[in-house]
Design a protein around this motif. Structure first.
Motif, PDB file in Angstrom:
ATOM      1  N   LEU A 168       0.812  -1.220   0.000  1.00 42.66           N
ATOM      2  CA  LEU A 168       0.000   0.000   0.000  1.00 42.66           C
ATOM      3  C   LEU A 168       0.842   1.265   0.000  1.00 42.66           C
ATOM      4  N   LEU A 169       0.373   2.253  -0.744  1.00 41.85           N
ATOM      5  CA  LEU A 169       1.033   3.566  -0.782  1.00 41.85           C
ATOM      6  C   LEU A 169       0.231   4.526   0.089  1.00 41.85           C
ATOM      7  N   GLU A 204       3.036  10.048   3.645  1.00 41.85           N
ATOM      8  CA  GLU A 204       3.965   9.789   4.758  1.00 41.85           C
ATOM      9  C   GLU A 204       3.612  10.567   6.020  1.00 41.85           C
ATOM     10  N   ASP A 205       3.005  11.752   5.856  1.00 51.65           N
ATOM     11  CA  ASP A 205       2.682  12.552   7.041  1.00 51.65           C
ATOM     12  C   ASP A 205       1.469  12.031   7.783  1.00 51.65           C
ATOM     13  N   THR A 206       0.466  11.567   7.012  1.00 52.86           N
ATOM     14  CA  THR A 206      -0.806  11.215   7.655  1.00 52.86           C
ATOM     15  C   THR A 206      -1.081   9.714   7.654  1.00 52.86           C
ATOM     16  N   LEU A 207      -0.358   8.959   6.857  1.00 50.82           N
ATOM     17  CA  LEU A 207      -0.609   7.525   6.622  1.00 50.82           C
ATOM     18  C   LEU A 207      -1.963   7.284   5.954  1.00 50.82           C
ATOM     19  N   MET A 208      -2.549   8.331   5.353  1.00 48.73           N
ATOM     20  CA  MET A 208      -3.803   8.140   4.622  1.00 48.73           C
ATOM     21  C   MET A 208      -3.487   7.526   3.254  1.00 48.73           C
ATOM     22  N   THR A 209      -4.326   6.553   2.852  1.00 44.90           N
ATOM     23  CA  THR A 209      -4.160   5.952   1.528  1.00 44.90           C
ATOM     24  C   THR A 209      -4.753   6.897   0.486  1.00 44.90           C
ATOM     25  N   ASP A 219       3.588  -3.615   8.301  1.00 42.24           N
ATOM     26  CA  ASP A 219       4.366  -4.298   7.264  1.00 42.24           C
ATOM     27  C   ASP A 219       3.806  -4.155   5.862  1.00 42.24           C
ATOM     28  N   VAL A 220       2.491  -3.906   5.752  1.00 42.38           N
ATOM     29  CA  VAL A 220       1.859  -3.895   4.416  1.00 42.38           C
ATOM     30  C   VAL A 220       2.210  -2.649   3.603  1.00 42.38           C
ATOM     31  N   LEU A 221       2.875  -1.698   4.248  1.00 43.38           N
ATOM     32  CA  LEU A 221       3.245  -0.482   3.513  1.00 43.38           C
ATOM     33  C   LEU A 221       4.387  -0.755   2.551  1.00 43.38           C
ATOM     34  N   HIS A 222       4.322  -0.061   1.417  1.00 44.28           N
ATOM     35  CA  HIS A 222       5.479  -0.023   0.532  1.00 44.28           C
ATOM     36  C   HIS A 222       6.575   0.715   1.298  1.00 44.28           C
ATOM     37  N   ASN A 223       7.754   0.096   1.382  1.00 45.76           N
ATOM     38  CA  ASN A 223       8.882   0.799   1.971  1.00 45.76           C
ATOM     39  C   ASN A 223       8.694   1.271   3.412  1.00 45.76           C
ATOM     40  N   PRO A 224       8.295   0.364   4.336  1.00 48.41           N
ATOM     41  CA  PRO A 224       8.181   0.820   5.724  1.00 48.41           C
ATOM     42  C   PRO A 224       9.580   1.108   6.275  1.00 48.41           C
ATOM     43  N   ILE A 225       9.645   1.855   7.369  1.00 50.78           N
ATOM     44  CA  ILE A 225      10.959   2.209   7.924  1.00 50.78           C
ATOM     45  C   ILE A 225      11.693   0.922   8.319  1.00 50.78           C
ATOM     46  N   SER A 226      11.005   0.013   8.995  1.00 48.06           N
ATOM     47  CA  SER A 226      11.561  -1.334   9.217  1.00 48.06           C
ATOM     48  C   SER A 226      10.394  -2.264   9.491  1.00 48.06           C
ATOM     49  N   GLN A 237       8.200  -1.019  15.236  1.00 52.48           N
ATOM     50  CA  GLN A 237       7.888  -0.095  14.147  1.00 52.48           C
ATOM     51  C   GLN A 237       6.398  -0.173  13.813  1.00 52.48           C
ATOM     52  N   ALA A 238       5.833  -1.392  13.879  1.00 51.65           N
ATOM     53  CA  ALA A 238       4.389  -1.543  13.643  1.00 51.65           C
ATOM     54  C   ALA A 238       3.604  -0.778  14.706  1.00 51.65           C
ATOM     55  N   VAL A 239       4.061  -0.856  15.955  1.00 57.40           N
ATOM     56  CA  VAL A 239       3.406  -0.096  17.032  1.00 57.40           C
ATOM     57  C   VAL A 239       3.469   1.400  16.713  1.00 57.40           C
TER      58      VAL A 239
END
Ligand SMILES: Cc1cc2nc3c(=O)[nH]c(=O)nc-3n(C[C@H](O)[C@H](O)[C@H](O)COP(=O)(O)OP(=O)(O)OC[C@H]3O[C@@H](n4cnc5c(N)ncnc54)[C@H](O)[C@@H]3O)c2cc1C
Ligand code: SF4
Length: 457
Positions: free
Chosen positions: A405-406, A409-414, A424-431, A436-438
């Motif tokens: 999912l894209l 980055e500021d709001t995490l809105m799709t 984890d489902v994000l494209h390019n998560p920080i880790s 990080q999921a929390v």
């Protein structure tokens, strides 16, 4: 200055007998000694290394001055999964990497101190947390891994009516379905989920988002925002000959069997197991195979030991438990036993075309280096991606070509207003870690709060 205090551990011989947790909790004396080593740095660089935003220096100070409940309060306010993270966080690459104490001796054992507090709380019973006054807004969370549950916790504290929709019969995502119990017992996860449940969050297990329950349906049912945190449910195949033979499993199948997950009883391991992959999931699969009865577990991966992406602590544990490592090898095909079952792996040694680029496309076969490895099972652990069913649900949302999912980055809105995503489902998560999921869950909750209050529409 004294060195780092560590908790007692089971010996490698004891631990491969079963799934008992390897590490114990620090004793109160050990915790006080370790907390006393903290330099109480004015700028607390350790705090900057925690994605969940825990005020590490302050909770260590509370331990040092014997204010245990004060320390627990600091943890719970920042990270509802503090007990989980005290066990599974790769602290050497996060808070402890920043710790100034290593200039003098060794970094403070931050993970063990965190666990000391949450285990104390688990023994005595958690203090009741109070949510804000109820708000007239319903929020749907899809997926009950750490991202979804951290968002649910935060939103419930803010007063929202939260419902968590989970495909599986068990809540917790990879924490209860995959991370082995010898690192993370399910009871620890369940106790922290109970803390969220006590805030009035509604859980709907066995309720996947699918053709019968779409994002549109959620909005029609009165949910005003949706947070998607469905993780990565689809193991990548190797796409080599013999992958469909009996006895070839994905790491997630093996780890589900090790966790006693419903429907995993048919996954059985023989005496000689080969695991393919160089990440922590592969290493966890190899150590789990030993506990499920394998006498020999060999990990085969493209990377050399110092190139493997696995957490260093996982590799060290596996090494001590007798897992064999066959590195810089590329599997070419799986051999059959004359029937439908697997009997071995044929591989070839590799080198890298460009130094430092540890990806399959950069591997070149070393001429004349073919090798044959007999085995009873092969476990394929080369990574996971978004589930195809999930991708179908995301059709109206922007994804990259592989279904990740894209988001803004500021709001995490799709790409769809009111639908947020994280974990984890994000494209390019920080880790891709629990902590990080929390962090994503907390971030999304506050963005949803702003959205529903008209400040980020
Ligand atoms: C074997 C293994 C070992 C690991 N070890 C560590 C470790 O030591 N330390 C660490 O920090 N991290 C570790 N990780 C990584 C960590 O577990 C993940 O990064 C984290 O769990 C991701 O959280 P998430 O909430 O995004 O997704 P997940 O935890 O994967 O949760 C997603 C949830 O969504 C549900 N779901 C999927 N599709 C749907 C649908 N259509 N409808 C409803 N629900 C759905 C799934 O069933 C699942 O419960 C490990 C992962 C694995 C697999
Ligand atoms: S960086 Fe290390 S020594 Fe300094 S406050 Fe944090 S834990 Fe203590």
């Amino acid at each position: 200055m004294s060195g780092r205090t560590t908790a007692a551990r089971l010996s490698p011989e004891e631990r491969v007998k079963g799934f008992e947790e390897i590490e114990r909790t620090l004793t109160p004396v050990q915790a006080t000694i370790e907390a006393s080593r903290c330099l109480m740095c004015e700028d607390a660089p350790c705090n900057k290394g925690c994605p969940a935003g825990i005020d590490i220096r302050s909770f260590i100070r509370k331990i040092r001055f014997n204010n245990i409940w004060g320390g627990i309060r600091i943890l719970r306010e920042a990270n509802i999964f503090s007990g989980v993270c005290g066990r599974v966080c790769p602290t050497d690459a996060l808070c402890e990497e920043q710790c100034r104490s290593q200039v003098l001796t060794e970094p403070i054992n931050i993970g063990a101190l965190q666990r000391f507090l949450t285990d104390f709380e688990a023994d005595l019973g958690a203090r009741k947390r109070v949510a804000a006054e109820k708000l007239p807004h319903k929020v749907a969370i899809v997926g009950s891994g750490p991202a979804g549950l951290a968002a649910a916790n935060e939103l419930a504290l803010l007063g929202y009516a939260v419902t968590v929709f989970e495909a599986s019969s068990r809540l917790g995502g990879a924490m209860t379905a995959a991370i082995p119990s010898f690192k993370l017992p399910n009871s620890v996860v369940e106790a922290e989920i109970d803390l969220i449940s006590e805030l009035g969050v509604e859980f709907k297990p066995d309720t996947p988002l699918n053709d019968d329950l779409t994002i549109d349906d959620l909005f029609e049912r009165g949910y005003e925002a949706v947070f998607i945190a469905v993780g990565l449910g689809k193991p990548f195949p190797l796409e080599i000959e013999g992958e469909n033979l009996q006895g070839v499993y994905s790491a997630m199948e093996l780890l589900a069997a090790a966790k006693g997950l419903h429907g995993s009883q048919s996954t059985k391991v023989g005496k000689n197991v080969i695991v393919i992959g160089g990440g922590s999931v592969a290493v966890n699969a190899a150590t789990s195979a030993l506990r499920l009865g394998a006498e020999r577990a060999t990990l085969v991966c493209l990377e050399a030991p110092d190139e493997m992406p696995a957490f260093s602590e996982d590799v060290e544990l596996a090494w001590r438990e007798g897992v064999e490592f066959l590195t810089r090898v590329r599997p070419v095909r799986f051999l059959h036993n004359g029937k439908d079952g697997v009997a071995g792996v044929e591989g070839v040694r590799i080198d890298w075309k460009e130094p430092g680029e540890f990806v399959p496309e950069n591997a070149v076969d070393v001429e004349g280096s073919m090798l044959t490895l007999p085995c009873d099972n092969v476990i394929v652990a080369i990574g996971q991606g978004p589930d195809d069913n999930a991708i179908m649900q995301f059709q109206s949302l922007k994804t990259n070509v592989r279904g990740y999912l894209l988001v803004d980055e500021d709001t995490l809105m799709t790409s769809r207003p009111g639908v947020f995503a994280g974990g984890d489902v994000l494209h390019n998560p920080i880790s891709r870690t629990v902590v990080q999921a929390v962090a994503y869950g907390k971030h999304a909750a506050h963005s949803i709060h702003d959205y529903l209050n008209g400040t980020n529409q």
